[in-house]
Design an enzyme around this catalytic site. Structure first.
Site, PDB file in Angstrom:
ATOM      1  N   ASP A 137      31.227  34.568  46.355  1.00 40.51           N
ATOM      2  CA  ASP A 137      31.375  34.207  47.767  1.00 40.51           C
ATOM      3  C   ASP A 137      32.732  34.689  48.259  1.00 40.51           C
ATOM      4  O   ASP A 137      33.662  34.935  47.474  1.00 40.51           O
ATOM      5  CB  ASP A 137      31.222  32.703  47.979  1.00 40.51           C
ATOM      6  CG  ASP A 137      32.314  31.884  47.308  1.00 40.51           C
ATOM      7  OD1 ASP A 137      32.631  32.177  46.137  1.00 40.51           O
ATOM      8  OD2 ASP A 137      32.843  30.939  47.937  1.00 40.51           O
ATOM      9  N   GLU A 188      33.234  29.135  45.434  1.00 34.62           N
ATOM     10  CA  GLU A 188      34.612  28.910  44.987  1.00 34.62           C
ATOM     11  C   GLU A 188      35.536  28.682  46.169  1.00 34.62           C
ATOM     12  O   GLU A 188      36.469  27.857  46.095  1.00 34.62           O
ATOM     13  CB  GLU A 188      35.096  30.110  44.164  1.00 34.62           C
ATOM     14  CG  GLU A 188      36.444  29.890  43.454  1.00 34.62           C
ATOM     15  CD  GLU A 188      37.642  30.239  44.315  1.00 34.62           C
ATOM     16  OE1 GLU A 188      38.778  29.867  43.928  1.00 34.62           O
ATOM     17  OE2 GLU A 188      37.469  30.874  45.382  1.00 34.62           O
TER      18      GLU A 188
END
EC number: 3.4.17.-
Length: 485
Positions: free
Chosen positions: A113, A177
C-alpha cells in the site's frame, strides 16, 4: 578482560562459520532483461493501492485485487512452487517450504500500500513513468520496491533450478502499513502465532543507506541497519473558557491564548538527549558531538522529539472561540517511556484548563542484537553488494515505525533496512513528490535480495551449498557498544 577476550573469540568463530557455510560458486542469473525489469516495476506502480487515513476518501480495494492478479501473471513460477495464502482479503503470504523443518524460518516483510499523492505537485506521472533512466511513481521506494525485488529474485532463483531451500522462507506483504498494519501484518503475525511459527529473523523495510556526504564531510556510505525503533505518542490538547464570544468585548485570557502559552512551553523545553545513546545506536559513533548537534537528522537520534503538528480554533474573525485545540507528536527514544513523556508534558503545561486526549501510542521497540548469525549474513551481503564503495555497516535506530511492531513476539531478531543508497532529495520524496528510483538501483536491489537469500542458506537440490565470497570480512566490532557488555 577475560570476558571480552572470549567474546571476541566467539565473534571470530561466528565469522569463520558464516564464511564456511557460503561460497562464490553459485551463479544465479536474472531471467528478464534490464528493460523488462524496469517496465514490470513501472507497471506495479500503476495500481493505486492507496491507504487513505481520512473518512472522506474511500479505499479502492479493487486496485489491491488487481495488484494480486498482476503478481500472479508476472511471477508464474512462484505461484506454482510456493504456497500462497491470502490473509484478511488483501495481504499476501508466500511460503517457500524448506527441507529441514527443525530450522526456524526467515521472514522477508514489506507492504504494497502507498500514501496518497497530490498530483499537481508531481513533475512526472505518480503512477509510473520512466524518464532519464529513473522509474518515477508512488511506492518506488516506499515500499513496492521490496515487494517486487524479492519476487523477481526468487523467480530467478527458481528458474535456475534452486527449487527448495533448506530453511523455510516466508514473503509477507501487508496491505495497510501506512495505516498501522492492523488489518495486514497484524493478522499475518496472528496467523504465525496460531500455527506456532517462531522465526529465526525478520528483514523488513528501513531507512535507505545514506549516500556519501549525506552528512557533510563524511564521505563513506552509511548502511544503517535498524535494530530498534522509536515509539510514539500522539495527543490533542484542548483549552476551554466560558466567556462572551464577540471580539468587541475580549476576555483577559482567551482559549487561543491559554493554548498558545502551553504550546510555547512544550516547544521551548525539548527533551534532553539520552546518556550514552551511541552505545545502542552505533551510527552516532561515526560523528563527534558538535556534528551531531548541528545535524537535525543525527540530533533527532539522540532524544525524544516533539512536533506541533496541527491547530484548530475559531470560525470567523469577529467571533472569539471558547475552545482551541492542537495536536502534538512525540517520537519516543529507547530509554524514555510513554508515561514519562506524558507526565513531563503535563508538568510543563501545569494548567487545569487544558485537557490531554491520547490518540495514538507505542512504546519503543525491543533492541535486536547485531551479533546474531542473521545480522552477520546481512552485513556480509551489504559488503558484497556495495563492495566497490566505501561503506560502513552499523546497527542503528529507525525513527519511523514499521509493521515489525506486530512481530515482537515472533522473533528477537528484527532488522530494518533499505538496500538503496539515497541522498537528501530521495528522503524528501518519500511521502512527498517525484518519488523515484534509478533503473540501475532497482536492478541492484533485486540482486541484493537474490544474494541475501542464497547467502542465508544452501539449497537442498544444489551441489553448491555455499555462496558468499570467503574473502569478505566482518570487521566492524565496536568495543564501546552496549552489545559487547
Amino acid at each position: 578482560m577475560i570476558f571480552k577476550f572470549f567474546f571476541i573469540f566467539f565473534l571470530i568463530i561466528l565469522v569463520i562459520k558464516i564464511s564456511e557455510s557460503v561460497d562464490s560458486t553459485v551463479n544465479v542469473h536474472l531471467i528478464k532483461s534490464r528493460t523488462e525489469l524496469a517496465y514490470s516495476f513501472k507497471e506495479s506502480l500503476s495500481f493505486k493501492t492507496i491507504s487513505f487515513d481520512d473518512e472522506s476518501n474511500k479505499i479502492d480495494y479493487d486496485e489491491f485485487l488487481k495488484f494480486h492478479n498482476f503478481l500472479q501473471n508476472k511471477f508464474p513460477i512462484i505461484h506454482r512452487v510456493l504456497k500462497r495464502t491470502v490473509i484478511n482479503k488483501y495481504s499476501l503470504l508466500f511460503e517457500w517450504t524448506g527441507s529441514d523443518k527443525t530450522l526456524k524460518p526467515l521472514l522477508l516483510n514489506s507492504h504494497y500500500d502507498v500514501v496518497p499523492v497530490t498530483e499537481s505537485e508531481w513533475t512526472f506521472n505518480p503512477w509510473g513513468e520512466i524518464r532519464n533512466d529513473n522509474i518515477y511513481g508512488r511506492g518506488s521506494i516506499d515500499n513496492k520496491v521490496i515487494v517486487m525485488a524479492t519476487m523477481e529474485s526468487i523467480e530467478a532463483i527458481l528458474a535456475n533450478n534452486y527449487t527448495q531451500p533448506i530453511r523455510t522462507i516466508y514473503l509477507c506483504f501487508g496491505h495497510d502499513e501506512e495505516l498501522g498494519g492492523l488489518n495486514g501484518h497484524r493478522m499475518i503475525a496472528r496467523h504465525f502465532r496460531e500455527n506456532l511459527v517462531r522465526a529465526e529473523a525478520i528483514f523488513d523495510e528501513g531507512c535507505p543507506f545514506l549516500a556519501s556526504n549525506f552528512v557533510p564531510g563524511f564521505h563513506d556510505i552509511i548502511a544503517g541497519v535498524g535494530v530498534f525503533e522509536k515509539g510514539y505518542l500522539f495527543y490533542k490538547l484542548t483549552s476551554k473558557v466560558n466567556s462572551f464570544t464577540h471580539s468587541a468585548i475580549p476576555p483577559k485570557e482567551s482559549a487561543i491564548g491559554i493554548l498558545s502559552k502551553a504550546l510555547a512551553k512544550i516547544e521551548s523545553n525539548p527533551f534532553a538527549p539520552i546518556e550514552n545513546i551511541e552505545k545502542k545506536n552505533q551510527l552516532l559513533q561515526l560523528f563527534n558531538g558538535e556534528t551531531i548537534k548541528s545535524n537535525p537528522f543525527l540530533d533527532a537520534m539522540t532524544k525524544t522529539t516533539t512536533a506541533l503538528s496541527m491547530i484548530h480554533a475559531g470560525t470567523k474573525p469577529n467571533i472569539i472561540p471558547t475552545t482551541a485545540s492542537a495536536w502534538v507528536s512525540h517520537r519516543i527514544i529507547n530509554g524514555n517511556s510513554i508515561e514519562y513523556v506524558k507526565s513531563r508534558i503535563l508538568d510543563l503545561i501545569n494548567d487545569t484548563r487544558i485537557t490531554m486526549e491520547i490518540e495514538g501510542f507505542l512504546e519503543p521497540s525491543p533492541i535486536s542484537s547485531p551479533f546474531t548469525t542473521a545480522y552477520q549474513i546481512l552485513k556480509q551481503t551489504i559488503y558484497q553488494q556495495f563492495g566497490g564503495y566505501n561503506v560502513k555497516v552499523v546497527p542503528t535506530q529507525l525513527m519511523a515505525n514499521t509493521d515489525t511492531r506486530h512481530y515482537w513476539d515472533i522473533t528477537d531478531n528484527i532488522y530494518r533496512f533499505m538496500p538503496i543508497v539515497g541522498n537528501f532529495m530521495d528522503f524528501v520524496s518519500i511521502h512527498g513528490s517525484n518519488e523515484k528510483i534509478s533503473i540501475d538501483d532497482y536492478i541492484k536491489t533485486i540482486h541484493f535480495y537474490k544474494k541475501l537469500i542464497l547467502n542465508f542458506q544452501p539449497f537442498s537440490n544444489s551441489s553448491n551449498s555455499n555462496y558468499i565470497n570467503k574473502n569478505l570480512k566482518i570487521n566492524d566490532y565496536c568495543p564501546n557498544s552496549i552489545y559487547s557488555k
